[in-house]
Design an enzyme around this catalytic site. Structure first.
Site, PDB file in Angstrom:
ATOM      1  N   LEU A 100       0.833  -1.207   0.000  1.00  0.00           N
ATOM      2  CA  LEU A 100       0.000   0.000   0.000  1.00  0.00           C
ATOM      3  C   LEU A 100       0.867   1.256   0.000  1.00  0.00           C
ATOM      4  CD1 LEU A 100      -2.475  -1.502   2.590  1.00  0.00           C
ATOM      5  CD2 LEU A 100      -3.039  -0.907   0.209  1.00  0.00           C
ATOM      6  N   THR A 137       6.339   0.550   2.005  1.00  0.00           N
ATOM      7  CA  THR A 137       7.343   1.352   2.703  1.00  0.00           C
ATOM      8  C   THR A 137       6.598   2.318   3.625  1.00  0.00           C
ATOM      9  OG1 THR A 137       8.811   1.254   0.796  1.00  0.00           O
ATOM     10  CG2 THR A 137       9.268   2.959   2.431  1.00  0.00           C
ATOM     11  N   LYS A 175      15.240  -0.173   4.935  1.00  0.00           N
ATOM     12  CA  LYS A 175      14.726   0.392   3.673  1.00  0.00           C
ATOM     13  C   LYS A 175      14.937   1.911   3.649  1.00  0.00           C
ATOM     14  CE  LYS A 175      12.095   1.181   0.060  1.00  0.00           C
ATOM     15  NZ  LYS A 175      12.517   0.865  -1.287  1.00  0.00           N
TER      16      LYS A 175
HETATM   17  P1  NAD Z   1       0.800   2.530  -6.205  1.00  0.00           P
HETATM   18  O1  NAD Z   1       0.216   3.831  -5.812  1.00  0.00           O
HETATM   19  O2  NAD Z   1       1.036   2.230  -7.652  1.00  0.00           O
HETATM   20  O3  NAD Z   1      -0.123   1.324  -5.620  1.00  0.00           O
HETATM   21  C1  NAD Z   1      -0.754   1.363  -4.391  1.00  0.00           C
HETATM   22  C2  NAD Z   1      -2.110   0.713  -4.572  1.00  0.00           C
HETATM   23  O4  NAD Z   1      -2.754   0.621  -3.296  1.00  0.00           O
HETATM   24  C3  NAD Z   1      -3.051   1.506  -5.488  1.00  0.00           C
HETATM   25  O5  NAD Z   1      -3.460   0.682  -6.562  1.00  0.00           O
HETATM   26  C4  NAD Z   1      -4.224   1.878  -4.578  1.00  0.00           C
HETATM   27  O6  NAD Z   1      -5.468   1.890  -5.222  1.00  0.00           O
HETATM   28  C5  NAD Z   1      -4.154   0.794  -3.530  1.00  0.00           C
HETATM   29  N1  NAD Z   1      -4.808   1.127  -2.266  1.00  0.00           N
HETATM   30  C6  NAD Z   1      -4.701   2.273  -1.537  1.00  0.00           C
HETATM   31  N2  NAD Z   1      -5.449   2.177  -0.419  1.00  0.00           N
HETATM   32  C7  NAD Z   1      -6.025   0.945  -0.444  1.00  0.00           C
HETATM   33  C8  NAD Z   1      -6.911   0.276   0.427  1.00  0.00           C
HETATM   34  N3  NAD Z   1      -7.365   0.840   1.554  1.00  0.00           N
HETATM   35  N4  NAD Z   1      -7.329  -0.970   0.075  1.00  0.00           N
HETATM   36  C9  NAD Z   1      -6.880  -1.544  -1.074  1.00  0.00           C
HETATM   37  N5  NAD Z   1      -6.037  -0.945  -1.937  1.00  0.00           N
HETATM   38  C10 NAD Z   1      -5.625   0.292  -1.624  1.00  0.00           C
HETATM   39  O7  NAD Z   1       2.150   2.392  -5.380  1.00  0.00           O
HETATM   40  P2  NAD Z   1       3.384   1.393  -5.681  1.00  0.00           P
HETATM   41  O8  NAD Z   1       4.362   2.058  -6.570  1.00  0.00           O
HETATM   42  O9  NAD Z   1       2.840   0.056  -6.035  1.00  0.00           O
HETATM   43  O10 NAD Z   1       4.045   1.359  -4.220  1.00  0.00           O
HETATM   44  C11 NAD Z   1       3.489   0.571  -3.174  1.00  0.00           C
HETATM   45  C12 NAD Z   1       4.448   0.595  -2.006  1.00  0.00           C
HETATM   46  O11 NAD Z   1       5.723   0.077  -2.434  1.00  0.00           O
HETATM   47  C13 NAD Z   1       4.720   2.003  -1.465  1.00  0.00           C
HETATM   48  O12 NAD Z   1       4.763   1.946  -0.065  1.00  0.00           O
HETATM   49  C14 NAD Z   1       6.073   2.367  -2.076  1.00  0.00           C
HETATM   50  O13 NAD Z   1       6.788   3.294  -1.276  1.00  0.00           O
HETATM   51  C15 NAD Z   1       6.746   1.018  -2.126  1.00  0.00           C
HETATM   52  N6  NAD Z   1       7.795   0.900  -3.157  1.00  0.00           N
HETATM   53  C16 NAD Z   1       7.578   1.335  -4.434  1.00  0.00           C
HETATM   54  C17 NAD Z   1       8.597   1.198  -5.372  1.00  0.00           C
HETATM   55  C18 NAD Z   1       8.397   1.660  -6.805  1.00  0.00           C
HETATM   56  O14 NAD Z   1       9.377   1.671  -7.572  1.00  0.00           O
HETATM   57  N7  NAD Z   1       7.163   2.008  -7.222  1.00  0.00           N
HETATM   58  C19 NAD Z   1       9.809   0.613  -5.025  1.00  0.00           C
HETATM   59  C20 NAD Z   1       9.981   0.140  -3.718  1.00  0.00           C
HETATM   60  C21 NAD Z   1       8.958   0.297  -2.791  1.00  0.00           C
END
Ligand code: NAD
Length: 298
Positions: free
Chosen positions: A65, A94, A169
């Site tokens: 999330l 994260t 992280k």
């Molecule tokens: P994103 O915004 O693409 O995806 C998050 C998803 O969570 C969205 O689809 C959203 O609709 C969903 N969501 C939000 N609230 C919700 C709820 N209550 N119930 C169900 N679904 C819900 O983000 P991401 O890029 O996939 O990143 C996710 C996590 O991973 C973050 O914490 C980010 O910091 C971490 N992260 C991302 C990357 C990257 O390169 N994108 C790399 C490492 C870590």
């Protein structure tokens, strides 16, 4: 075959769901976005109507999330009331260390085994099943956590007790955020000094300036084919995400009285870039700000 629940099917969670399904596991998938659920279903996951439905009967509950508030809400409203007590709970988002510790305490008090396991590797590694997971959990639980995460992983490393995965992280991304600025400054200066940036890349790659931000993720288009700089800085690790992680690092540093002056500067620079409207671009596009060439960014 393991029965996974995966809540949060965005850039990262979507890839993880597809990898698990492809490996032959059952994936009960939920996201607030119906489009994200649809994509997961197309990749072989089973769409769930709610987070509560997704966790019912799961062996492993994964959350991916945006931030700590979302994790707290999903744990309070769906995971803790509706998951089976023998389910292993792993939050891969994260979030700040305090949220990770609070969520772990609540889960343990409710009788669950729980771990924080944020990832490194980005969207490409999520889709390829080659993420690095940094795990915070009691040592005896680690083999189970490792087995649950292995289908999506290149590396699963235990950092320590609850919250330690998030600490690792945040420290890693502090290093990454600062090192990327250094690489961008060096490339922009090389250009001004009439040094061919690609030639400088070759020399620095074989010299003491070598680092991941340069040789695996080069912000100058050309030298590293897979880097987001070669696709208009799209689809990588967003400026807004880096800013979020640097804020977490600064918050953590303030809470323990640690000195992180370069991270403070880095946070200010990414915040400026975000305010200029480039929050969705890959963070390596900061090169174009430092070159004074924002016109090259669509
Ligand atoms: P994103 O915004 O693409 O995806 C998050 C998803 O969570 C969205 O689809 C959203 O609709 C969903 N969501 C939000 N609230 C919700 C709820 N209550 N119930 C169900 N679904 C819900 O983000 P991401 O890029 O996939 O990143 C996710 C996590 O991973 C973050 O914490 C980010 O910091 C971490 N992260 C991302 C990357 C990257 O390169 N994108 C790399 C490492 C870590």
């Amino acid at each position: 075959m393991t029965r996974y629940a995966l809540i949060g099917l965005g850039n990262m969670g979507g890839g993880m769901a597809a990898v698990l399904a492809k490996a032959g596991h059952q994936v009960q998938a939920f996201d607030l976005s119906p489009a994200a659920v649809g994509r997961a279903a197309d990749a072989g996951a089973e769409p769930a109507a709610s987070a509560a439905d997704a966790v019912a009967g799961a062996d492993v509950v994964l959350t991916m999330l945006p931030a700590g508030a979302h994790v707290r809400q999903v744990y309070d409203q769906a995971v803790l009331p509706h998951a089976g007590r023998d389910a292993l709970l792993i939050d891969c988002s994260t979030v700040d260390v305090d949220t990770a510790r609070d969520v772990a305490t609540l889960a343990r008090e409710a009788g669950f085994a729980v771990a924080d396991a944020p990832v490194s590797g980005g969207v490409t590694a999520a889709a390829a099943g080659t993420l690095t997971f940094m795990v915070g959990c009691p040592e005896p639980l680690f083999p189970n956590v490792k087995a649950a995460l292995s289908p999506m992983a290149k590396t699963v490393a235990r950092a320590g007790e609850a919250g330690a995965g998030q600490a690792a992280k945040i420290c890693n991304n502090l290093l990454l955020g600062v090192s990327m600025i250094g690489v961008c400054e060096a490339l922009a200066l090389a250009e001004r000094l009439e040094l061919d940036p690609e030639r400088f890349f070759e020399i620095a790659s074989a010299s003491s300036g070598q680092c991941w931000s340069l040789t695996s993720y080069c912000p100058w288009p050309g030298p590293v084919a897979a880097a987001p700089s070669n696709r208009g800085y799209e689809g990588g690790f967003a400026v807004a995400m880096m800013l979020k992680d640097l804020k977490l690092a600064q918050g953590a540093a303030a809470s323990v009285g640690a000195s992180t002056p370069l991270a403070a500067q880095a946070e200010a620079l990414y915040a400026l870039f975000d305010r200029l409207g480039y929050g969705e671009k890959d963070f390596s596009s900061l090169l174009q700000l430092l070159r004074g060439r924002l016109d090259t960014l669509a």
